[in-house]
Motif scaffolding. Structure first.
Motif, PDB file in Angstrom:
ATOM      1  N   PRO A 103      -4.069 -17.843   1.873  1.00 50.28           N
ATOM      2  CA  PRO A 103      -4.372 -16.583   1.192  1.00 50.28           C
ATOM      3  C   PRO A 103      -4.564 -15.399   2.144  1.00 50.28           C
ATOM      4  CG  PRO A 103      -6.152 -18.195   0.890  1.00 50.28           C
ATOM      5  CD  PRO A 103      -5.031 -18.906   1.543  1.00 50.28           C
ATOM      6  N   ALA A 104      -4.997 -15.674   3.377  1.00 46.33           N
ATOM      7  CA  ALA A 104      -5.264 -14.582   4.323  1.00 46.33           C
ATOM      8  C   ALA A 104      -3.990 -13.829   4.703  1.00 46.33           C
ATOM      9  CB  ALA A 104      -5.940 -15.129   5.576  1.00 46.33           C
ATOM     10  N   GLU A 105      -2.841 -14.522   4.569  1.00 47.89           N
ATOM     11  CA  GLU A 105      -1.591 -13.897   5.029  1.00 47.89           C
ATOM     12  C   GLU A 105      -0.812 -13.201   3.918  1.00 47.89           C
ATOM     13  OE1 GLU A 105       0.638 -16.810   7.209  1.00 47.89           O
ATOM     14  OE2 GLU A 105      -1.131 -17.361   8.376  1.00 47.89           O
ATOM     15  N   ILE A 106      -1.391 -13.200   2.724  1.00 47.32           N
ATOM     16  CA  ILE A 106      -0.662 -12.647   1.587  1.00 47.32           C
ATOM     17  C   ILE A 106      -0.622 -11.129   1.630  1.00 47.32           C
ATOM     18  CG2 ILE A 106      -0.700 -12.404  -0.930  1.00 47.32           C
ATOM     19  CD1 ILE A 106      -1.636 -15.340  -0.971  1.00 47.32           C
ATOM     20  N   GLN A 107       0.547 -10.584   1.338  1.00 53.48           N
ATOM     21  CA  GLN A 107       0.709  -9.137   1.300  1.00 53.48           C
ATOM     22  C   GLN A 107       1.329  -8.725  -0.024  1.00 53.48           C
ATOM     23  OE1 GLN A 107       3.202  -8.367   4.661  1.00 53.48           O
ATOM     24  NE2 GLN A 107       1.644  -8.999   6.140  1.00 53.48           N
ATOM     25  N   GLU A 108       1.099  -7.454  -0.380  1.00 59.83           N
ATOM     26  CA  GLU A 108       1.698  -6.937  -1.601  1.00 59.83           C
ATOM     27  C   GLU A 108       3.213  -7.068  -1.534  1.00 59.83           C
ATOM     28  OE1 GLU A 108       0.424  -2.984  -2.653  1.00 59.83           O
ATOM     29  OE2 GLU A 108      -1.675  -3.520  -2.259  1.00 59.83           O
ATOM     30  N   GLY A 109       3.819  -7.427  -2.666  1.00 60.39           N
ATOM     31  CA  GLY A 109       5.273  -7.535  -2.704  1.00 60.39           C
ATOM     32  C   GLY A 109       5.767  -8.947  -2.438  1.00 60.39           C
ATOM     33  N   MET A 110       4.897  -9.799  -1.883  1.00 62.62           N
ATOM     34  CA  MET A 110       5.312 -11.191  -1.652  1.00 62.62           C
ATOM     35  C   MET A 110       5.548 -11.870  -2.993  1.00 62.62           C
ATOM     36  SD  MET A 110       3.000 -12.879   1.320  1.00 62.62           S
ATOM     37  CE  MET A 110       3.266 -12.503   3.044  1.00 62.62           C
ATOM     38  N   GLN A 111       6.424 -12.869  -2.988  1.00 64.56           N
ATOM     39  CA  GLN A 111       6.702 -13.582  -4.225  1.00 64.56           C
ATOM     40  C   GLN A 111       6.381 -15.059  -4.068  1.00 64.56           C
ATOM     41  OE1 GLN A 111      10.789 -12.426  -5.110  1.00 64.56           O
ATOM     42  NE2 GLN A 111      10.010 -10.872  -6.519  1.00 64.56           N
ATOM     43  N   PHE A 112       5.835 -15.635  -5.123  1.00 64.82           N
ATOM     44  CA  PHE A 112       5.513 -17.055  -5.148  1.00 64.82           C
ATOM     45  C   PHE A 112       6.134 -17.664  -6.387  1.00 64.82           C
ATOM     46  CE2 PHE A 112       2.293 -15.151  -2.557  1.00 64.82           C
ATOM     47  CZ  PHE A 112       2.074 -16.084  -1.559  1.00 64.82           C
ATOM     48  N   GLN A 113       6.451 -18.947  -6.295  1.00 65.20           N
ATOM     49  CA  GLN A 113       6.956 -19.615  -7.485  1.00 65.20           C
ATOM     50  C   GLN A 113       5.835 -20.473  -8.059  1.00 65.20           C
ATOM     51  OE1 GLN A 113      10.921 -21.281  -7.449  1.00 65.20           O
ATOM     52  NE2 GLN A 113      10.229 -23.024  -8.643  1.00 65.20           N
ATOM     53  N   ALA A 114       5.584 -20.292  -9.337  1.00 64.97           N
ATOM     54  CA  ALA A 114       4.584 -21.114 -10.019  1.00 64.97           C
ATOM     55  C   ALA A 114       5.323 -22.017 -11.001  1.00 64.97           C
ATOM     56  CB  ALA A 114       3.604 -20.221 -10.760  1.00 64.97           C
ATOM     57  N   ASP A 115       4.932 -23.275 -11.042  1.00 62.92           N
ATOM     58  CA  ASP A 115       5.556 -24.168 -12.014  1.00 62.92           C
ATOM     59  C   ASP A 115       4.712 -24.150 -13.280  1.00 62.92           C
ATOM     60  OD1 ASP A 115       7.825 -25.070 -10.527  1.00 62.92           O
ATOM     61  OD2 ASP A 115       6.405 -26.104  -9.223  1.00 62.92           O
ATOM     62  N   THR A 116       5.267 -23.574 -14.328  1.00 61.22           N
ATOM     63  CA  THR A 116       4.538 -23.461 -15.590  1.00 61.22           C
ATOM     64  C   THR A 116       5.150 -24.433 -16.588  1.00 61.22           C
ATOM     65  OG1 THR A 116       5.988 -21.850 -16.667  1.00 61.22           O
ATOM     66  CG2 THR A 116       4.392 -20.969 -15.084  1.00 61.22           C
ATOM     67  N   PRO A 117       4.446 -24.682 -17.706  1.00 62.42           N
ATOM     68  CA  PRO A 117       5.016 -25.571 -18.734  1.00 62.42           C
ATOM     69  C   PRO A 117       6.391 -25.085 -19.220  1.00 62.42           C
ATOM     70  CG  PRO A 117       2.716 -25.059 -19.221  1.00 62.42           C
ATOM     71  CD  PRO A 117       3.092 -24.223 -18.043  1.00 62.42           C
ATOM     72  N   GLU A 118       6.625 -23.761 -19.134  1.00 61.15           N
ATOM     73  CA  GLU A 118       7.922 -23.217 -19.588  1.00 61.15           C
ATOM     74  C   GLU A 118       8.973 -23.245 -18.485  1.00 61.15           C
ATOM     75  OE1 GLU A 118       4.990 -20.929 -20.383  1.00 61.15           O
ATOM     76  OE2 GLU A 118       4.898 -22.435 -21.969  1.00 61.15           O
ATOM     77  N   GLY A 119       8.620 -23.841 -17.358  1.00 60.69           N
ATOM     78  CA  GLY A 119       9.566 -23.857 -16.235  1.00 60.69           C
ATOM     79  C   GLY A 119       9.072 -22.970 -15.101  1.00 60.69           C
ATOM     80  N   PRO A 120       9.854 -22.899 -14.012  1.00 58.87           N
ATOM     81  CA  PRO A 120       9.398 -22.136 -12.849  1.00 58.87           C
ATOM     82  C   PRO A 120       9.325 -20.643 -13.153  1.00 58.87           C
ATOM     83  CG  PRO A 120      11.626 -22.941 -12.503  1.00 58.87           C
ATOM     84  CD  PRO A 120      11.162 -23.489 -13.812  1.00 58.87           C
ATOM     85  N   MET A 121       8.322 -19.987 -12.591  1.00 56.46           N
ATOM     86  CA  MET A 121       8.112 -18.567 -12.834  1.00 56.46           C
ATOM     87  C   MET A 121       7.868 -17.894 -11.491  1.00 56.46           C
ATOM     88  SD  MET A 121       5.053 -17.344 -15.223  1.00 56.46           S
ATOM     89  CE  MET A 121       4.935 -15.792 -15.986  1.00 56.46           C
TER      90      MET A 121
END
Length: 178
Positions: A103-121
């Protein structure tokens, strides 16, 4: 050496193939935002292939391409509702920092993929707060007007296999992913 006279050939004009459902269409395109910044584009020699009428591409662009022919070049602006949809405010949320890797290295504009029940987001970081991170789960192009410049490079009938799968088969029989 005698010249043999050949009877004139019956010539038939070939109707220009038009883009319609189940045609495999090859396009080159450049996508720009309101400010004219290029968001996406096909490099020359690496065109984009899709099957018309199978929701392979955003509805607004599919509608515009309908009826076009090989060699057509056009510009079109597509409203969010015919593109990636309007921005859904419910998809903007705060997530506790400890759920993020490093979390310390996170910057605005970065993107992450979350696996949700509806698929990757895809989540885009909007703001870093004290103990949470504000993210936006909308498509990065949601709510944006899209400005396309498109050239129709090639056109053919889709194979039965392509139609049943709903996407273009690559040279090796694999689907092409973009």
């Amino acid at each position: 050496f005698m010249e043999v006279s050949t009877p004139p050939l019956p010539l038939k004009r070939i109707a220009t193939m038009k883009i319609e459902k189940n045609k495999v269409v090859t396009i080159q395109y450049t996508l720009k935002d309101e400010k004219g910044s290029v968001l996406d584009s096909t490099e020359k020699g690496n065109p984009f292939l899709y099957i018309q009428g199978h929701q392979n591409i955003i509805p607004g662009l599919e509608t515009e391409l309908e009826g076009k022919a090989k060699g057509d070049v056009f510009k079109v602006s597509i409203q969010p509702k015919d593109g990636y949809g309007e921005t859904n405010p419910n998809l903007i949320q705060e997530i506790p920092k400890d759920q993020f890797p490093e979390p310390a290295e996170i910057q605005e504009g970065m993107q992450f993929q979350a696996d949700t029940p509806e698929g990757p987001m895809i989540l885009t970081v909007l703001e870093i707060l004290e103990s949470t991170i504000k993210v936006d789960g909308n498509h990065p192009l949601a709510g944006k007007q899209l400005h396309f410049e498109v050239e129709v490079v090639e056109l053919r009938d889709a194979t039965t296999e392509e139609i049943s799968h709903g996407h273009v088969q690559g040279q090796d029989g694999e689907a092409q992913h973009h």
